[in-house]
Scaffold this active site. Structure first.
Site, PDB file in Angstrom:
ATOM      1  N   GLY A 192     -34.499  28.112  54.468  1.00 36.15           N
ATOM      2  CA  GLY A 192     -33.173  27.958  53.856  1.00 36.15           C
ATOM      3  C   GLY A 192     -32.732  26.523  54.000  1.00 36.15           C
ATOM      4  O   GLY A 192     -32.324  26.094  55.085  1.00 36.15           O
ATOM      5  N   ASN A 206     -38.002  26.831  51.551  1.00 37.81           N
ATOM      6  CA  ASN A 206     -36.836  27.324  50.818  1.00 37.81           C
ATOM      7  C   ASN A 206     -37.330  28.204  49.673  1.00 37.81           C
ATOM      8  O   ASN A 206     -38.384  27.952  49.099  1.00 37.81           O
ATOM      9  CB  ASN A 206     -36.019  26.152  50.264  1.00 37.81           C
ATOM     10  CG  ASN A 206     -34.644  26.591  49.796  1.00 37.81           C
ATOM     11  OD1 ASN A 206     -33.788  26.937  50.604  1.00 37.81           O
ATOM     12  ND2 ASN A 206     -34.439  26.630  48.487  1.00 37.81           N
ATOM     13  N   ARG A 207     -36.545  29.234  49.364  1.00 37.28           N
ATOM     14  CA  ARG A 207     -36.957  30.158  48.302  1.00 37.28           C
ATOM     15  C   ARG A 207     -37.284  29.411  47.008  1.00 37.28           C
ATOM     16  O   ARG A 207     -38.339  29.599  46.430  1.00 37.28           O
ATOM     17  CB  ARG A 207     -35.846  31.185  48.070  1.00 37.28           C
ATOM     18  CG  ARG A 207     -36.147  32.155  46.945  1.00 37.28           C
ATOM     19  CD  ARG A 207     -34.996  33.113  46.774  1.00 37.28           C
ATOM     20  NE  ARG A 207     -33.731  32.429  46.431  1.00 37.28           N
ATOM     21  CZ  ARG A 207     -32.626  33.062  46.080  1.00 37.28           C
ATOM     22  NH1 ARG A 207     -32.599  34.389  46.043  1.00 37.28           N
ATOM     23  NH2 ARG A 207     -31.526  32.391  45.793  1.00 37.28           N
ATOM     24  N   SER A 208     -36.381  28.560  46.576  1.00 35.52           N
ATOM     25  CA  SER A 208     -36.692  27.784  45.375  1.00 35.52           C
ATOM     26  C   SER A 208     -37.227  26.417  45.808  1.00 35.52           C
ATOM     27  O   SER A 208     -36.652  25.755  46.667  1.00 35.52           O
ATOM     28  CB  SER A 208     -35.459  27.642  44.495  1.00 35.52           C
ATOM     29  OG  SER A 208     -34.367  27.210  45.261  1.00 35.52           O
ATOM     30  N   LYS A 238     -27.677  32.321  53.171  1.00 36.77           N
ATOM     31  CA  LYS A 238     -26.402  33.014  52.985  1.00 36.77           C
ATOM     32  C   LYS A 238     -26.413  34.313  53.788  1.00 36.77           C
ATOM     33  O   LYS A 238     -27.399  35.058  53.732  1.00 36.77           O
ATOM     34  CB  LYS A 238     -26.255  33.330  51.496  1.00 36.77           C
ATOM     35  CG  LYS A 238     -24.865  33.417  50.996  1.00 36.77           C
ATOM     36  CD  LYS A 238     -24.929  33.589  49.479  1.00 36.77           C
ATOM     37  CE  LYS A 238     -23.556  33.700  48.877  1.00 36.77           C
ATOM     38  NZ  LYS A 238     -22.732  32.516  49.109  1.00 36.77           N
ATOM     39  N   SER A 248     -22.000  26.292  65.139  1.00 34.87           N
ATOM     40  CA  SER A 248     -20.708  25.743  64.731  1.00 34.87           C
ATOM     41  C   SER A 248     -20.761  24.225  64.637  1.00 34.87           C
ATOM     42  O   SER A 248     -21.519  23.582  65.348  1.00 34.87           O
ATOM     43  CB  SER A 248     -19.604  26.152  65.703  1.00 34.87           C
ATOM     44  OG  SER A 248     -18.381  25.581  65.265  1.00 34.87           O
ATOM     45  N   LYS A 251     -19.437  33.576  68.258  1.00 39.64           N
ATOM     46  CA  LYS A 251     -19.174  32.664  67.124  1.00 39.64           C
ATOM     47  C   LYS A 251     -18.028  33.199  66.260  1.00 39.64           C
ATOM     48  O   LYS A 251     -17.186  32.436  65.782  1.00 39.64           O
ATOM     49  CB  LYS A 251     -20.439  32.502  66.273  1.00 39.64           C
ATOM     50  CG  LYS A 251     -20.236  31.751  64.954  1.00 39.64           C
ATOM     51  CD  LYS A 251     -19.820  30.311  65.197  1.00 39.64           C
ATOM     52  CE  LYS A 251     -19.626  29.396  64.037  1.00 39.64           C
ATOM     53  NZ  LYS A 251     -19.514  29.791  62.702  1.00 39.64           N
ATOM     54  N   HIS A 260     -14.880  32.450  68.062  1.00 44.91           N
ATOM     55  CA  HIS A 260     -14.668  31.000  67.914  1.00 44.91           C
ATOM     56  C   HIS A 260     -13.942  30.717  66.595  1.00 44.91           C
ATOM     57  O   HIS A 260     -12.963  29.971  66.547  1.00 44.91           O
ATOM     58  CB  HIS A 260     -16.022  30.270  67.951  1.00 44.91           C
ATOM     59  CG  HIS A 260     -15.984  28.874  67.423  1.00 44.91           C
ATOM     60  ND1 HIS A 260     -15.926  28.582  66.073  1.00 44.91           N
ATOM     61  CD2 HIS A 260     -15.979  27.665  68.055  1.00 44.91           C
ATOM     62  CE1 HIS A 260     -15.882  27.277  65.900  1.00 44.91           C
ATOM     63  NE2 HIS A 260     -15.915  26.696  67.085  1.00 44.91           N
ATOM     64  N   GLU A 312     -10.220  29.259  65.816  1.00 45.69           N
ATOM     65  CA  GLU A 312     -10.084  28.121  64.885  1.00 45.69           C
ATOM     66  C   GLU A 312      -8.958  28.394  63.864  1.00 45.69           C
ATOM     67  O   GLU A 312      -8.137  27.510  63.591  1.00 45.69           O
ATOM     68  CB  GLU A 312     -11.429  27.935  64.186  1.00 45.69           C
ATOM     69  CG  GLU A 312     -11.537  26.838  63.181  1.00 45.69           C
ATOM     70  CD  GLU A 312     -12.933  26.867  62.529  1.00 45.69           C
ATOM     71  OE1 GLU A 312     -13.947  26.908  63.255  1.00 45.69           O
ATOM     72  OE2 GLU A 312     -13.001  26.878  61.281  1.00 45.69           O
TER      73      GLU A 312
END
Ligand code: NBP
Length: 498
Positions: A27, A51-53, A93, A146, A200, A203, A207
């Site tokens: 990714g 990466n996929r593409s 994603k 993060s 996370k 967190h 934020e």
């Protein structure tokens, strides 16, 4: 650095696991490519990328020859390019794409290999994935990352969960790329399965609260003193030299200082006042509701973003009765600004205390052994909520690891004492002048709720018993009781029905 450059000779199926790379990234959008570059910048790492593409892989490899990436164009090539145990960080994603990549990696990897999901996955997905992946013999690590794209490149705060076995291999690699705060890398093995993504998530919830409080402080100062955004930027820059020092205060000054090139106006005045959200604040609040933890500051911040986005409701509500915030001015601007600063600090302490409560409750619910002091330390650098005062939180948990309420640590008791009058004054002023300050107000109400000797919850128990026979406990004797409301109103002992 003299590195083998390609695994081309070893692209059959899963390969032998003797490829040149010790770590891989799947990714290569903004987060994955920056994390891959960060990994490659460390002498000890050779990084395989996929990466996929294909285009993203080509672009990354071409733009950064210094990284000496080992590019792969199929999952088989990717597996072949990695040493055993193969270790791959997924940065795609969150949601279905993550599941799709895990399936592909399990197809080409072997038991014992390590699959890390560095995306913003919901912790319950991580728990589910770890179960499925580990049952097949692989190691799975859900890891919170993060710091945004800048952090991914120069040093993020990393919150890995997963099994101890994976941490042995992964720990040194992650320590090599994490931000460093006061000489310590901002990474710790948070706990098993979904613990990293849970932390996370909280967190991000903190934020939300921190950003909302800062926005309320800006709004009050602007309306009360008439200062321009550029002038208020200087106030935030000054605050950033004291106990409020933090990344969010620092960037607030930058945003307020910015002039729009097209209109010459302050940029903040040409930005539409409808805040977006990617959902982690809502996850934090939903999870807190399930756990029964009052994270009212985070909830108010999340709802304040929602309210801002309901333009159609705001458009028809402008004429509702109430004071006009236009009429609000303060006499002593400097004194008022100092009151706002103290109110902000006190409310911020409440927001962090609530967030740590949620982590403790999550740890108890899911059986994670989370060191709250270690969590506060890894948030001191690299991440969006990095702040000087996380040291104080670390000190509080170092002194008492099982501290039931962070607010009661001596440092915070002193700070809250100092802020008391100002905090109450600011909440009063915002209410009487019609300036919405939901996070300031709710944090003060939470604080007073904790302090209260008696709460009107007793009346609520009476009401619940009246309409639903839910029973109540008494202050003067053991047991559970019910009043026969629709009969002679005498009291009987009853089974606890909550
Ligand atoms: P995005 O979240 O925009 O995801 C784009 C990447 O996902 C591309 O590499 C894309 O490949 C890949 N992908 C998709 Br979409 N579906 C796929 C599939 N079925 N199989 C394989 N790959 C697939 O990227 P990002 O903004 O770099 O964020 C990556 C992760 O990091 C996310 O989970 C995000 O929530 C998290 N995160 C982001 C930040 C931030 O500040 N942006 C901070 C912390 C964490 P393609 O090129 O072939 O379409």
């Amino acid at each position: 650095m003299d590195r083998p450059t390609t695994p081309e000779a070893d692209t059959s199926g899963a390969g032998t696991g003797s490829g040149p790379a010790n770590i891989g990234v799947v990714g290569l959008a903004v987060m994955g490519s920056n994390l891959a570059r960060n990994l490659a910048s460390r002498e000890e790492n050779t990084v395989a990328v996929f990466n996929r593409s294909r285009s993203k892989t080509d672009e990354l490899v071409e733009a950064h020859p210094e990284a000496e990436f080992v590019p792969a164009f199929t999952y088989e090539e990717f597996a072949a390019s990695l040493q055993k145990p193969r270790t791959a960080i997924i940065m795609v994603k969150a949601g279905r794409p993550t599941d799709a990549v895990i399936d592909e990696l399990m197809r080409v990897f072997e038991p014992g290999d390590i699959i890390i999901d560095g995306g913003n996955s919901l912790f319950t997905d991580t728990i589910r994935r770890e179960k499925a992946v580990s049952e097949a013999g692989y190691n799975f690590v859900g890891m919170g990352v993060s710091g945004g794209e800048e952090g991914a490149l120069n040093g993020p705060s990393l919150m890995p969960g997963g099994p101890d076995e994976a941490w042995v291999t992964l720990g040194p690699i992650l320590k090599s790329i994490a931000a460093v705060a006061e000489g310590e890398p901002c990474v710790t093995h948070v706990g098993h399965d979904g613990a990293g993504h849970f932390v996370k998530m909280v967190h991000n919830g903190i934020e939300y609260a921190d950003m909302q409080l800062i926005a309320e402080a800006y709004d009050l100062i602007r309306r009360g003193t008439g200062k321009t955004p550029a002038e208020i930027a200087e106030i935030f820059a000054e605050w950033n030299r004291g106990e409020l020092e933090s990344y969010l205060i620092e960037i607030t000054a930058e945003v307020l200082r910015q002039t729009d090139a097209a209109t010459g106006l302050p940029l903040v005045d040409v930005i539409v006042d409808e805040a977006g959200a990617k959902g982690t604040g809502a996850w934090t609040v939903q999870t807190a509701l399930d756990l029964g933890v009052p994270v009212s500051g985070i909830a108010e911040a999340t709802f304040a973003r929602s309210l801002s986005s309901h333009r159609e409701q705001r458009d028809v509500s402008g004429a509702l009765p109430g004071p006009s915030s236009e009429d609000f001015t303060v006499e002593d601007a400097d004194a008022f600004i100092e009151q706002v600063r103290l109110a902000l600090y006190a409310s911020k302490i409440v927001a962090y205390s609530q967030g740590f409560d949620e982590i403790r409750a999550g740890a108890a619910q899911y059986g994670w052994n989370i060191d709250l002091g270690a969590v506060s330390k890894i948030w001191r650098g690299g991440c969006i909520i990095r702040a000087q005062f996380l040291n104080r939180i670390a000190d509080a948990y170092d002194a008492e690891a099982t501290l039931p309420v962070l607010l009661t640590a001596p440092y915070f008791v002193e700070a809250l004492g100092r802020a008391q009058d100002a905090w109450r004054e600011i909440v009063q002023v915002s209410a009487s002048s019609g300036i919405p300050a939901p996070a300031f107000s709710s944090s003060l109400a939470y604080y007073d709720g904790l302090r209260a000797d008696r709460l009107p919850a007793a009346l609520i128990q009476g009401q619940r018993d009246f309409f639903g026979a839910h029973t109540y406990r008494r202050t003067d004797k053991e047991g559970t009781f019910h009043t026969l409301w629709s009969a002679d109103r005498s009291e009987i002992e009853a089974e606890d029905t909550h």
